[in-house]
Structures are given as C-alpha cells and as structure tokens.
Design a protein around this motif. Structure first.
Motif, PDB file in Angstrom:
ATOM      1  N   PHE A 204      80.485  49.657  33.293  1.00 26.78           N
ATOM      2  CA  PHE A 204      79.209  49.834  32.601  1.00 26.78           C
ATOM      3  C   PHE A 204      78.315  48.600  32.748  1.00 26.78           C
ATOM      4  N   LYS A 207      76.729  49.276  35.975  1.00 21.80           N
ATOM      5  CA  LYS A 207      75.800  50.410  35.881  1.00 21.80           C
ATOM      6  C   LYS A 207      74.499  50.018  35.191  1.00 21.80           C
ATOM      7  N   TYR A 208      74.620  49.273  34.078  1.00 15.48           N
ATOM      8  CA  TYR A 208      73.433  48.923  33.294  1.00 15.48           C
ATOM      9  C   TYR A 208      72.911  47.516  33.590  1.00 15.48           C
ATOM     10  N   LYS A 236      86.468  55.521  26.758  1.00 15.75           N
ATOM     11  CA  LYS A 236      85.364  55.298  27.701  1.00 15.75           C
ATOM     12  C   LYS A 236      84.015  55.436  27.008  1.00 15.75           C
ATOM     13  N   ASN A 237      83.864  56.445  26.158  1.00 19.14           N
ATOM     14  CA  ASN A 237      82.606  56.627  25.426  1.00 19.14           C
ATOM     15  C   ASN A 237      82.327  55.457  24.492  1.00 19.14           C
ATOM     16  N   GLU A 240      81.092  52.442  26.446  1.00 20.92           N
ATOM     17  CA  GLU A 240      79.704  52.623  26.869  1.00 20.92           C
ATOM     18  C   GLU A 240      78.745  52.387  25.698  1.00 20.92           C
ATOM     19  N   GLN A 241      79.086  52.881  24.520  1.00 22.19           N
ATOM     20  CA  GLN A 241      78.246  52.649  23.341  1.00 22.19           C
ATOM     21  C   GLN A 241      78.073  51.157  23.073  1.00 22.19           C
ATOM     22  N   SER A 243      78.564  48.640  25.074  1.00 23.37           N
ATOM     23  CA  SER A 243      77.878  47.960  26.181  1.00 23.37           C
ATOM     24  C   SER A 243      76.364  48.093  26.076  1.00 23.37           C
TER      25      SER A 243
END
Length: 417
Positions: A204, A207-208, A236-237, A240-241, A243
């Motif tokens: 992530f 990605k971000y 994983k969720n 991501e939150q 991050s």
C-alpha cells in the motif's frame, strides 16, 4: 520435494508465511497438480482458498488451457445451470441465442467452483454427471456434449452438516473431495500475522506513494493476540485503512486498537471447535417453541387478571409479554386489547370470555393472535438486519442460514434492510 521448490511456489504466487499447516496445504497441491484428481479446498472465509486451484492449474499439464473461477454463491439460482453448462436459444425467457457454458469453454482446462455448497440441488446432479462421465447437456437441449475439465472446489461450510440437513449430496461430496486440502485460519498462523502486515504495508505504501506504516512492539503484540474472524482479507483491509488515514507512520497499540472491530460485532470463535449453525427447519422449530412460551405466559397473565377482578397492576415483565404477543394483532380488523405502544404499569380491566356458564361477563373481545410462522421469521430477520446495521453477511451468520437464503427471504417478505 525440496524446500527450495516450495519457496519458489510461494514467491511465484505471492504467498506469505511459513506456518506448518500452510506449507502442508501447498505441498499437497503440488503433489496432486500433475494428476486429474478432484480437490476440495476447505477453510474459513478470507483464508485465501482461491490460491490453491491456481497453484494446481499452473503446475499441471492444463496450464496452457482455460482456467475459470466461478463463485457459486454469487450466481442467481435460476441462471446457474446456464452459466455452467450453457443453453439453447429460446430455452428460457431472455435466451435470444445459444450460449456456451463454462464447462464447454474450459474443455481441457480447469474450473474452480468457489462456495460450492451454495449450488442448488438440480445443479449438483448435473455436476455429478460431469465428474463421473465427462458429459453434460445444455439447458433446453437433448444433445450430450463431452468435456475434459479438471474441477477444484472450495467451501467455508461444514459439508457433513450440509449433507445431514439435506442441502448437499453425499455422493457429490465424495466425488469432489478425492483429495481434501484444508487451509488454516489466520489465528492459527501466529508466526505469519506480522509478516503479512509488513507485506501489505509495503504494497500500500507503493500504491499510494507514501512511507510504509510500522507497528510498535505493543501493537505487534495486539496484532498477534487478535482473533481475526475475517482472516487475511480482514487484515489486508485494516492495513489499507491505516495506511491511508493515519498521518503518523509509527502505529502504537492504542491507535491499532481503534481500528480493530469491537468484539460484539463478531461471534467469538473457539479454536478447535466448529461453529454450530441451524438450518431453516430448526429455525422454524425455534419459532414454535418461542410461541409456546409466549402463550404460557399469556395464560398466567389472564389468570392473574381474573383472580384480581380488575384491580391488578402489570409488572414490567408482564407488560413486555403483552406487548410482544399483541404487537402484530389487528391484521383482520379486530379491536386491540392493548395499544401497540409500550405499556406502562397501570390498572387494566379483566378479559372476560363469553362463556354460557358465566353470568358476570361484561366484555367480549374476540382476539385472534397471529400464529403465522412467516410473521415470526420476518420479525427475526428484521431484528438480525437491524442488529448488524443492514450488513447481510453478518445477519445471515446470526440466523444460521446462507446469504443466498437470506436474500431470498428479504425479497419474499419485502424487508427493508
């Protein structure tokens, strides 16, 4: 089989972890891949069951042919036969042309049937025929078609319980599970949890386009102690939150705790103990027992009212019983005995029945309580949806039925969830 070959497989498919149960599952997948043996992958939702059929396909002689993944629980019951086996023009409303099914398209390849326990019974019969003879018939046709497809199935249900409840064919289970491959839940992979967190954090961050989040020692301890009911998908969720939302890249225990769902949002699971789910028949029995208890309470209340000749105060418990029993009255225009709003403790008149042997009767109110099982079922479904704020997955788990059954009931009763 060397350790290096196992590590190469993990690297190729992006598999993180070294838990013994995970390694064993991959080793079995590698061993059966060159054969055409049917495989059933079992494990809780979110454990990554979809990776096993990919490993099997890519390591088999079928790797250059089609690989098709089918989520059996996501296809409407009325169209799943057409999806899997194809149909002829005019075989049903909307069939404007003939269509090949997955078993025809994947000839020479592999089909992955995820959530296989959700297949309707008629589709199970068709699938059994394909597995045993390699033959099937399109919907609306009489022509037998041959196919050579390798089937790998997966489920998060207790299949033996599904057989006992009449939901799944026993002969099909044995045909599908020539080789069973169980995947462990994340809570049984303690040594892998932090490895997965770091992998997701790195992904992530790329990605971000931001630095990767890191955990302090107390946060790592909390991470490993959490139950992870949603397994790898939930982890994983969560990463991501964190991050995206957190400005600070070092996450401590209290900050991590704020992202972990409260215990009441999930059912506590005991390691090594299978969760017990009830089928629809058992659900109906539960309604009947509840109604019997309510009627017994009502009888006691009527006796109290008659004995006290009207000079009687309802207790809070008795008021709750009356409200619950008469909440859905007046379906056919009868006069209500009590208002629908919650009853406060107050004096009420006795209900005196029109008995020829009783001279002192003043009131005759005909009450027909709704004994409809459908009303009870609708009420319980509505309560489950309200409790889980409309999240149908958790409502279905609460009720002990599949999501497909819950969707059908919601549509049948026109429930707003």
């Amino acid at each position: 089989m060397s350790t290096m070959s196992l590590q190469q497989i993990k690297q190729r498919f992006g598999i993180i972890g070294n838990a013994p149960q995970l390694n064993r599952a991959l080793e079995v997948a590698m061993q059966v891949a060159p054969t055409d043996i049917s495989v059933l992958v079992t494990g809780e939702s979110g454990t990554g069951k979809e990776i096993i059929p990919q490993v099997i396909h890519q390591l088999s002689t079928r790797k250059h042919n089609e690989y098709i993944a089918v989520n059996c629980g996501a296809i409407p019951e009325g169209t799943i036969d057409s999806e899997l086996f194809g149909h002829e023009k005019g075989s049903f409303t909307g069939a404007t042309g003939s269509r090949q099914g997955y078993f025809e398209v994947a000839d020479g390849g592999t089909i992955f049937l995820d959530e296989v326990a959700e297949l309707p019974m008629q589709t199970q019969v068709r699938l059994l025929r394909v597995l045993e003879t390699g033959e099937f018939i399109r919907v609306g046709s009489s022509k037998v078609i041959k196919t050579n497809v390798r089937v790998v199935a997966a489920t998060n249900e207790n299949m033996h319980r599904a057989i006992q409840s009449g939901k799944f064919r026993e002969d099909l289970l044995y045909r599908l599970s020539t080789v069973p491959i169980p995947l462990p839940p994340l809570r049984q992979r303690q040594e892998d949890i932090y490895l997965l967190f770091r992998k997701f954090a790195s992904d992530f961050a790329e990605k971000y386009r931001m630095p990767a989040v890191k955990l302090t020692p107390d946060a790592v301890e909390l991470l490993n102690a959490y139950h992870w009911p949603g397994n790898i998908r939930q982890l994983k969720n969560l990463v991501e939150q964190i991050s995206v939302i957190e400005q600070e890249r070092d996450i401590d225990g209290p900050r991590l705790q704020s992202y972990l769902p409260q215990a009441e949002e999930f059912f506590p699971a005991v390691v090594g103990v299978q969760e017990t789910k009830i089928d629809e028949r058992e659900l109906m029995y539960k309604f009947l027992f509840d109604m019997k208890n309510d009627l017994n309470e009502l009888k006691k209340l009527v006796v109290e009212l008659l004995n006290h000749q009207g000079d009687f105060n309802l207790s809070n418990d008795q008021a709750a019983v009356v409200n619950r029993l008469y909440h859905d009255l007046n379906h056919h225009g009868e006069q209500r005995i009590l208002p629908p709003a919650p009853i406060k403790t107050e004096t009420v008149k006795p209900v005196v029945f029109d008995d020829p042997d009783t001279e002192d009767y003043e009131i005759h109110e005909e009450v027909q309580e709704s004994l409809s099982l459908e009303d009870r079922e609708k009420e319980l479904i509505q309560k489950a949806l309200d409790k889980h704020r409309g999240r149908r997955k958790y409502a279905a788990e609460e009720l002990g039925i599949s999501e497909r059954t819950l969707y059908r009931k919601i549509k049948e009763y026109d429930i707003q969830g």
